[in-house]
Design a protein around this motif. Sequence first.
Motif, PDB file in Angstrom:
ATOM      1  N   MET A  65      43.908  39.800  38.834  1.00 29.37           N
ATOM      2  CA  MET A  65      43.901  39.521  40.221  1.00 29.37           C
ATOM      3  C   MET A  65      45.258  39.728  40.658  1.00 29.37           C
ATOM      4  N   THR A  94      42.000  39.298  33.286  1.00 31.34           N
ATOM      5  CA  THR A  94      41.267  38.434  34.883  1.00 31.34           C
ATOM      6  C   THR A  94      42.490  37.748  35.486  1.00 31.34           C
ATOM      7  N   THR A 124      39.085  40.925  43.111  1.00 31.10           N
ATOM      8  CA  THR A 124      39.001  40.460  42.090  1.00 31.10           C
ATOM      9  C   THR A 124      37.276  39.927  40.928  1.00 31.10           C
ATOM     10  N   SER A 173      45.756  43.088  41.800  1.00 34.72           N
ATOM     11  CA  SER A 173      44.673  43.479  42.619  1.00 34.72           C
ATOM     12  C   SER A 173      45.209  43.602  44.334  1.00 34.72           C
TER      13      SER A 173
END
Lengths: 221, 217
Positions: free
Chosen positions: B156, B152, B25, B159
């Motif tokens: 995360m 973000t 990330t 991912s």
Amino acid sequence: MFNYTFHWNQALKALPQMLDGALVTLQIALLSMLIGVICALALTGFRLSGNRVLNGFATTWVEIARNTPALFQIYMAHFGLGNFGIHLSPYTALLVGIAFNNAGYLAENFRGALKAIPDTQTRAGRSLGMTAVQAFRYIVLPQMLRIAFLPTTNQMVWAILMTSLGVTVGMNTDLAGVTQELNARSFRTFEFFALAAVIYYIIAKAVTLAARALASRMFRY
Amino acid sequence: MFNTALTWSDLAFLAQGAAMTLAVTAVSVTAGTLLGILFGVIRVQAGPYWSAPLTFVLDVFRSVPLLIQLVLANAFQSIAKLGWAPFTTSCVVLSLYTAAYCTEIVRGGITSVPATTRRAARSLGMTWWQDMRYIVTPLATRVSLPSWIGLTLGVMKDSALVLWLGLIELLRASQILVTRLQEPLFILLICGAVYFLISFPIARLGGYLEKRWSPND
């Protein structure tokens, strides 16, 4: 650089199979959206109800759905429920996982849309002699649907993209699953997945454009 | 009452997985944000006509499932004999994916700065760079930061998909433990709790900033 011969023919030959897979993908996405919208409306109702238990339930659902990966939610439906003796097929697990995720995000959208409509409108409706249900049905709901429409179509696109995660729990009938199966048979990974990517792109764009056309017709006034 | 075969070393294994998730990330978000700022400025400066190719390419990254992108990139790097490790491939794909979303956020931020404000800056004799640096950046950041935080967190969570390339991140680590210990619910709950603990506080911060910095009130 490229010591590799592309075999696009093989991929194109498999196109009918992949298009069948695309239909399954669309079916899962639509079903998950349908379940998601119903659950989201219920969750929104729970949150507005003022009942602490219902509110807590809805908040927990929404926060879990929004703060963990969709793949985790699908794993939970597929592997986690096994602890309770519930063994879901990949199709059902995928559907449950995505519907859970959709419901969480949509509930947040619906709540935002409801908040955007001033209380004064409901009160105006009530003072004109409408019942609470009428005021909600004729004044709040139409505006709420209008505000929530665009985020909902975005969620639909997300649902389509999320269906591709089914392949990680052994789904082999949707577009990603079919592609993976063809790939396992021929090892033409790039060709098959490139074609799948094109199909996904076309589906996503078609849904977005259709939603836009629908919105411009529905929300003309 | 409650028995589990989970040992401390298994927990350490999960922690390693979580560290991998955070590493992927961090790299992707950093690279993706830098690219996103670059592309965002280009999109605003070039106008809709000249930036159409860029818009199209970035749109592809948002309209094709991430899993497919990862598989394609991995197949491509082996065809092109680039010899990338799964970590590199994952970071490249996730960076571009982040950049595609970040571009829209940056563009939204820049266009939210009133043209009159910028013209005022230029007529005070500021150069384009000074205008960007002292006028646009502070104002656009206020608008963009909450969505950037959301992005973000999204990256995360997304991912988790790099497990398909064989990278052992948090979800894959828990899956390995599930296979070995046959306690799916318990281990997955730990895994979910870790994701939740990373994501929830930051999501709350984003929500707070959004409310606090909302330009209209």
